[in-house]
Design an enzyme around this catalytic site. Structure first.
Site, short mmCIF file in Angstrom:
data_model
loop_
_atom_site.label_atom_id
_atom_site.label_comp_id
_atom_site.label_asym_id
_atom_site.label_seq_id
_atom_site.Cartn_x
_atom_site.Cartn_y
_atom_site.Cartn_z
N CYS A 1 -5.32 3.23 8.88
CA CYS A 1 -4.11 3.76 8.24
C CYS A 1 -2.97 2.75 8.36
O CYS A 1 -2.31 2.69 9.41
CB CYS A 1 -3.72 5.09 8.86
SG CYS A 1 -2.23 5.80 8.12
N CYS B 1 0.49 4.33 9.25
CA CYS B 1 0.69 4.78 10.64
C CYS B 1 0.82 3.60 11.59
O CYS B 1 1.72 3.54 12.43
CB CYS B 1 -0.49 5.64 11.09
SG CYS B 1 -0.70 7.15 10.15
N ASP B 2 -0.11 2.66 11.48
CA ASP B 2 -0.25 1.64 12.51
C ASP B 2 0.37 0.30 12.13
O ASP B 2 0.48 -0.59 12.98
CB ASP B 2 -1.73 1.43 12.82
CG ASP B 2 -2.37 2.70 13.37
OD1 ASP B 2 -1.64 3.50 13.99
OD2 ASP B 2 -3.58 2.91 13.16
#
Length: 529
Positions: free
Chosen positions: A348, A351-352
């Site tokens: 992701c 997200c990361d």
């Protein structure tokens, strides 16, 4: 819930958001004491401004300076009842602002909206559980974990949770070598990472449902297996017919939970995956639909009725069943991928991505998702290497033009990834030039895998007809080769995998199932609206 706060300072909140917040604070059921631990740094001052603003907005809130385990941080407590166990270390803005609002309401006495059976499982926990949840304010999965653990802290005095915003605690992030969010520590040890719902956390703790709560379930007219867009649409269309409808799902919303930007739902200009899932669930709950979450199907059998056996041993029965189990990220299945998950291997970018700020990363996959990931990451990291197995990218032309225009993105085609390397975390990637056969290595600190989807249909092997890709074969009514069993969405052999198409196929399968019952089930056995 309140959305749209993606800045570091509370001072920029506009009047509309403050008005929404005022409405929520008016719902507080008891007096709150916010203990705040700050010093002279910028984040501390912004945190102090935030909690003092909350104090001004509600007569039920009092702020008190204290020395907490981390600075800057604040805890939310109900007056006269000791510490609640809920703490925010760093500013809970961005996607975490909703976590703050819910914590205020729930600590004040407003009951969380969860099943009574889940409440009993939480309250039965006797051992002390100290959770530490590391988040990024741009992560759309982190709030689900924070909110689930906060609910556990509210319901059980043996449990505590602190949300730790990585940007405010960089040294801690480095010491614990955290390379993905959300990452959860329990009693000082790594507990897990990625999106987890409340039931997932309880299962991981060993507080597993024994299936007894399903023993007295009546037969469903339509039982939907899977709670994504297809399953939600199927359940709603079925319930609108006035027949007994149930959804059993491992994860409500499915893969959409991991999607950040959605801009192709007709009639909705733009939304985010978690927000869209929330609207789906709210719509489903408007009807008398029995929703059974965090339950995985293990087997389906056609007998007098259609029986769906869950992994916990429970058996649910339906006159018809609609399979809408969706799909999941395809994995590379090369050495190093499993070993370095959450230690440089990620799926992701939204997200990361922020964790890899200033570093070099690789994105594997030349379709829309891969190219979009490379474009997004280019604005955060030092350099992106986009690796595509075939001789050309498969993404839309406009995306290809955009990614090739970025100076810090290198596109390598005809490259087959053979290994992700590292020691305690990722340090590189090895690939083979499929034209020359030459093996090459690049140094990167992160690898984002974006190579498509696999249908979640393994449990159906030997039952319904599937194609070579594991997709369920359906006809124009959504029917499978088993009478009374229908399927919809990304788990089927439909050509295009899109949210809007999945919802349409869910509706089709529901109408097909209803038509099947009209023709094949005694009309006295179900009620037509």
């Amino acid at each position: 819930m309140i959305r749209g706060i993606h800045t570091a300072a509370y001072a920029v909140l506009d009047n509309q958001i403050k008005a929404q917040l005022q409405q929520y604070l008016s719902m507080l059921e008891g007096d709150l004491l916010i203990k705040v631990s700050v010093n002279d740094d910028k984040t501390s001052q912004e945190m102090l401004n935030l909690v003092e603003e909350l104090e001004k907005m509600s007569p039920r809130i009092t702020v008190q300076h204290a020395l907490l385990e981390r600075t800057p941080s604040f805890s939310i407590n109900k007056v006269g009842e000791g510490d609640s166990g809920i703490t925010f270390a760093g500013l809970p803005l961005g996607h975490e602002f909703t976590s703050l609002v819910l914590a205020l309401l729930q600590v004040s006495g407003r009951a969380p909206k969860i099943d009574a059976a889940v409440v009993k499982r939480i309250q039965a926990i006797k051992q002390p559980l100290k959770f530490e949840t590391y988040v990024s304010l741009t992560c759309h999965n982190c709030p689900d974990v924070v909110q689930a653990l906060n609910i556990m802290a509210v319901l059980n005095p043996n449990i505590s949770n602190v949300m730790i915003e990585g940007g405010a605690f960089q040294a801690e992030i480095k010491d614990r070598d955290i390379m993905a969010v959300p990452t959860v520590y329990l009693n000082g040890e790594n507990f897990g990472g990625g999106r987890m719902e409340l039931e997932d956390i309880l299962t991981k703790l060993g507080e597993v449902s024994d299936g007894s709560e399903f023993a007295d379930k009546e037969v469903f007219d339509v039982l939907v297996v899977g709670g994504g867009p297809a399953g939600s649409a199927a359940a709603i269309y079925s319930a609108r017919k006035g027949i007994r409808t149930g959804i059993v799902a491992e994860r409500f919303g499915g893969q959409v939970n991991d999607t950040l930007s959605i801009e192709n739902i007709i009639g909705t200009k733009a939304t985010e995956g978690p927000a869209f899932v929330s609207s789906l669930e709210a719509h489903v709950l408007d009807y008398e639909i029995d929703v059974m979450k965090s339950q995985r199907a293990a087997k389906i059998e056609k007998k007098d009725l259609i029986e769906v056996t869950l992994e916990n041993g429970a058996v649910l029965k339906g006159k018809t069943v609609i399979l809408s189990t969706g799909a999941r990220y395809r994995q590379l299945e090369v050495p190093g991928e499993e070993e370095f998950k959450n230690k440089g291997v990620a799926y992701c970018p939204h997200c990361d991505g922020p964790i890899f700020k200033g570093k070099d990363v690789a994105v594997i996959g030349g379709g829309n998702s891969g190219v979009e990931a490379a474009i997004d990451l280019a604005g955060i990291v030092n350099r992106v290497t986009l690796i595509q197995r075939n001789g050309e990218l498969k993404a839309d032309k406009v995306l290809q033009e955009r990614v090739r225009s970025l100076k810090n993105v290198t596109v390598i085609t005809n490259a087959l990834t053979t290994e992700i390397t590292g020691t305690d975390k990722v340090n590189g990637l090895t690939y083979k030039d499929v034209v020359t056969g030459e093996e090459k290595h690049i140094e990167v600190q992160g690898v984002f895998v974006q190579i498509g989807l696999l249908p979640n249909t393994e449990f159906l092997e030997g039952t319904v007809e599937m194609n070579a890709h594991g997709e369920i074969v359906i006809d124009k009514h959504g029917a499978t080769n088993i009478p009374g069993v229908f399927a919809a969405g990304d788990c089927t052999d439909t050509v295009y995998k899109q949210i809007v198409i999945s919802m349409g196929s869910g509706a089709t399968a529901a109408l097909g199932a209803f038509d099947y019952m009209i023709r094949n089930v005694d009309s006295r056995e179900f009620v037509k609206a």
